[in-house]
Enzyme design. Structure first.
Site, short mmCIF file in Angstrom:
data_model
loop_
_atom_site.label_atom_id
_atom_site.label_comp_id
_atom_site.label_asym_id
_atom_site.label_seq_id
_atom_site.Cartn_x
_atom_site.Cartn_y
_atom_site.Cartn_z
N SER A 116 41.60 50.31 32.26
CA SER A 116 41.70 49.32 33.90
C SER A 116 42.21 50.25 35.14
O SER A 116 41.82 48.89 35.69
CB SER A 116 42.09 47.64 33.84
OG SER A 116 41.34 47.38 32.22
N HIS A 137 34.73 52.77 33.88
CA HIS A 137 34.98 51.10 33.93
C HIS A 137 34.21 50.06 33.49
O HIS A 137 33.62 49.26 34.51
CB HIS A 137 36.40 50.59 34.53
CG HIS A 137 37.05 49.40 34.48
ND1 HIS A 137 37.32 48.59 35.99
CD2 HIS A 137 37.76 48.95 33.04
CE1 HIS A 137 38.16 47.83 35.04
NE2 HIS A 137 38.15 48.08 34.28
N GLU A 149 32.41 50.87 37.11
CA GLU A 149 32.34 50.94 37.98
C GLU A 149 33.37 52.40 37.84
O GLU A 149 33.60 52.96 36.64
CB GLU A 149 34.18 50.56 38.33
CG GLU A 149 33.75 49.14 39.22
CD GLU A 149 36.09 49.09 39.15
OE1 GLU A 149 36.51 48.25 40.34
OE2 GLU A 149 37.09 48.92 38.74
N ASN A 187 39.80 45.18 39.39
CA ASN A 187 41.08 44.02 39.27
C ASN A 187 41.58 44.22 40.64
O ASN A 187 42.96 43.35 40.33
CB ASN A 187 41.66 45.36 38.03
CG ASN A 187 41.01 45.02 36.85
OD1 ASN A 187 40.72 43.57 36.28
ND2 ASN A 187 40.34 46.14 35.32
#
Ligand code: NAD
Length: 236
Positions: A116, A137, A149, A187
């Site tokens: 992450s 991701h 991602e 994130n």
């Protein structure tokens, strides 16, 4: 094309489901006792629900499950073209598994991390062939969330990036390329979303339910920040 997934938890099981649904031979590996059995159980339940809802037929369910080798032996990843690591979010443990994987696969195999927020360059840095290491991701639940991602490290080759992107796009996902920085795009944006909500609560401005309500009803979010923190798990 054989795809392997390392770590049969929330993310790994979802990623294995996607790859098997797209017709790949899949190896889903986990080293912890019970994890593989849990993953198989969970996936059987998810697919049975899809059959009940008539999203897939029972033959498709069996085909998907038959494509997955639920394995406790890391050697079973041999012969993979792409390996996606989805184990615990700990740099040292991830680096060790990349070292182990490199001893098994040939040098053309792409090895990706579903981290992450950890540095892909730091993972690539311990590898013999760092040019084949990349970040991929997925979001939770992986089979449903469209965005992925893709994070090339400074060491990642353009071939690795292009091949990875084309596999992920062929799986029907929407891919974005992100720089190898903490939290990548989503994130990084999500941190202040949680952080400010916690601060609003901490300052006594509103309670959890009211903050969640405001973000959903006024802000148009699908889930409130506290609902989302509970869903993902604060450890993650
Ligand atoms: P999880 O705890 O559900 O699953 C991790 C699995 O990895 C477990 O089954 C565990 O037994 C296994 N494992 C741990 N160490 C191992 C090792 N050395 N060798 C083999 N197996 C090992 O975790 P998760 O939520 O699926 O997260 C996995 C990764 O995906 C993490 O890097 C996390 O940051 C990332 N991620 C999580 C989410 C999320 O919302 N849960 C979303 C995107 C990315």
């Amino acid at each position: 094309m054989k795809i392997s997934v390392i770590g049969a938890g929330t993310m790994g099981t979802g990623i294995a489901q996607i790859a098997a649904t797209k017709g790949h031979e899949v190896c889903l590996y986990d080293s912890f006792s019970g994890a593989i059995e849990n993953a198989k159980d969970k996936l059987e339940k998810i697919l049975s629900r899809s059959v009940e809802k008539e999203r897939i037929c029972s033959e498709e369910k069996d085909e998907i499950l038959n494509k997955i080798n639920f394995s406790k032996k890391i050697e079973d990843v041999n012969g993979s073209s792409l390996i996606i690591e989805a184990i615990i979010e700990n740099l040292k443990i991830k680096q060790n598994i990349f070292i182990d994987i490199e001893d098994i696969v040939d040098e053309k195999c792409i090895i990706a991390s579903n981290t992450s927020s950890l540095s892909i360059a730091s993972i690539a840095g311990v590898c013999k062939y760092p040019d084949r290491v990349i970040g991929v991701h997925f979001f939770n639940p992986a089979p449903i969330m469209p965005l992925v991602e893709i994070i090339p490290a400074v060491q990642t080759s353009i071939e690795t990036l292009n091949t990875t992107k084309s596999i992920i796009n062929n799986w029907g996902k929407v891919s974005v390329i992100a720089k190898d920085t903490p939290g990548f795009i989503v994130n990084r944006v999500a941190r202040p979303f949680y952080g400010e909500s916690l601060r609003i609560y901490d300052e006594g401005i509103a309670d959890f339910a009211t903050i969640d309500w405001a973000l959903k009803e006024i802000g148009g979010f699908r889930m409130g920040p506290f609902e989302l923190m509970d869903y993902i798990g604060n450890d993650i």
